[in-house]
Design an enzyme around this catalytic site. Structure first.
Site, PDB file in Angstrom:
ATOM      1  CD  GLU A 232     -15.506  51.501 -86.569  1.00 51.20           C
ATOM      2  OE1 GLU A 232     -15.715  52.715 -86.435  1.00 51.20           O
ATOM      3  OE2 GLU A 232     -15.744  50.662 -85.690  1.00 51.20           O
TER       4      GLU A 232
ATOM      5  CG  HIS B 122     -14.215  53.823 -83.382  1.00 48.92           C
ATOM      6  ND1 HIS B 122     -15.351  54.154 -84.085  1.00 48.92           N
ATOM      7  CD2 HIS B 122     -13.965  54.854 -82.539  1.00 48.92           C
ATOM      8  CE1 HIS B 122     -15.772  55.354 -83.681  1.00 48.92           C
ATOM      9  NE2 HIS B 122     -14.953  55.792 -82.745  1.00 48.92           N
TER      10      HIS B 122
ATOM     11  CB  CYS C  97     -17.858  55.252 -80.650  1.00 54.47           C
ATOM     12  SG  CYS C  97     -16.911  56.669 -80.035  1.00 54.47           S
TER      13      CYS C  97
END
Length: 205
Positions: free
Chosen positions: A184, A182, A80
């Site tokens: 994750e 992202h 990001c």
């Protein structure tokens, strides 16, 4: 012990990355000292907030040189805002220099769609690389951003997404990777990418 360092400079979403790597079974440390970064097999630079604030925080943390050294010597992933910081400069808030690892500028997305772009969007893979192994065009990942990278070298652009205009989603050059989204927070697709990155750290001596 081999581990992945997650750089803690006070401006990153650390725990979601840490928890994802834990879930996948990869040793990792939230790094607050240069030594932790230097000893790591790979490094992840997260980031949330405004570009100038993040760069100021990194400079004040005492970790800047260790981050730059790591980006030249071992698998390195910016996530990001962490991806945006890889570039030379940003126009967010005020003109601000970045890490200068990739040539280009961070600019506000010029789209008729509402900003920030928040939510899932599909990837178009332009240049496959180690981190896109196992992915296919149309796989969706999670974005939260209003600014995006404009690489000077088109060869650095690995993936794009459509948000009314073509938006850079991933960059890659050698051992250096950046995800505007992202991983994750991107379900199985994101976990696959983190596995791919972790595999690169296991190849380093």
């Amino acid at each position: 012990m081999r581990y992945i360092a997650i750089v803690d400079y006070g401006a990153g979403n650390l725990m979601s990355v840490h928890n994802s790597l834990d879930f996948l079974g990869y040793d990792n440390q939230i790094a607050t000292t240069p030594e932790q970064i230097e000893r790591a097999a790979g490094v992840i630079l997260p980031g949330v907030g405004a570009f100038p604030d993040a760069m100021d925080a990194l400079a004040q943390s005492g970790l800047l040189q260790a981050v730059l050294d790591a980006a030249h010597t071992k698998p390195f992933l910016g996530i990001c805002l962490g991806m945006q910081m890889l570039f030379e400069q940003s126009e967010e808030v005020r003109p601000c220099k970045g890490l200068g690892l990739l040539r280009g500028t961070i600019r506000r997305i010029q789209t008729d769609y509402k900003l920030p772009q928040i939510g899932w969007n599909s990837l178009q893979i332009l240049r496959p690389n180690a981190m896109t192994t196992g992915l296919k065009n149309g796989d969706s990942v999670y974005f939260v951003h209003s600014f995006a990278a404009c690489p000077d070298d088109p060869n650095d652009l690995a993936c794009v997404t459509d948000y009314g205009v073509q938006v850079p989603a991933m960059v890659a050059r050698g051992n250096l990777f950046g995800c505007q989204f992202h991983p994750e927070k991107s379900g199985e697709v994101g976990l696959t990418m983190l596995k791919n990155f972790a595999a690169l750290t296991e190849e380093t001596v």
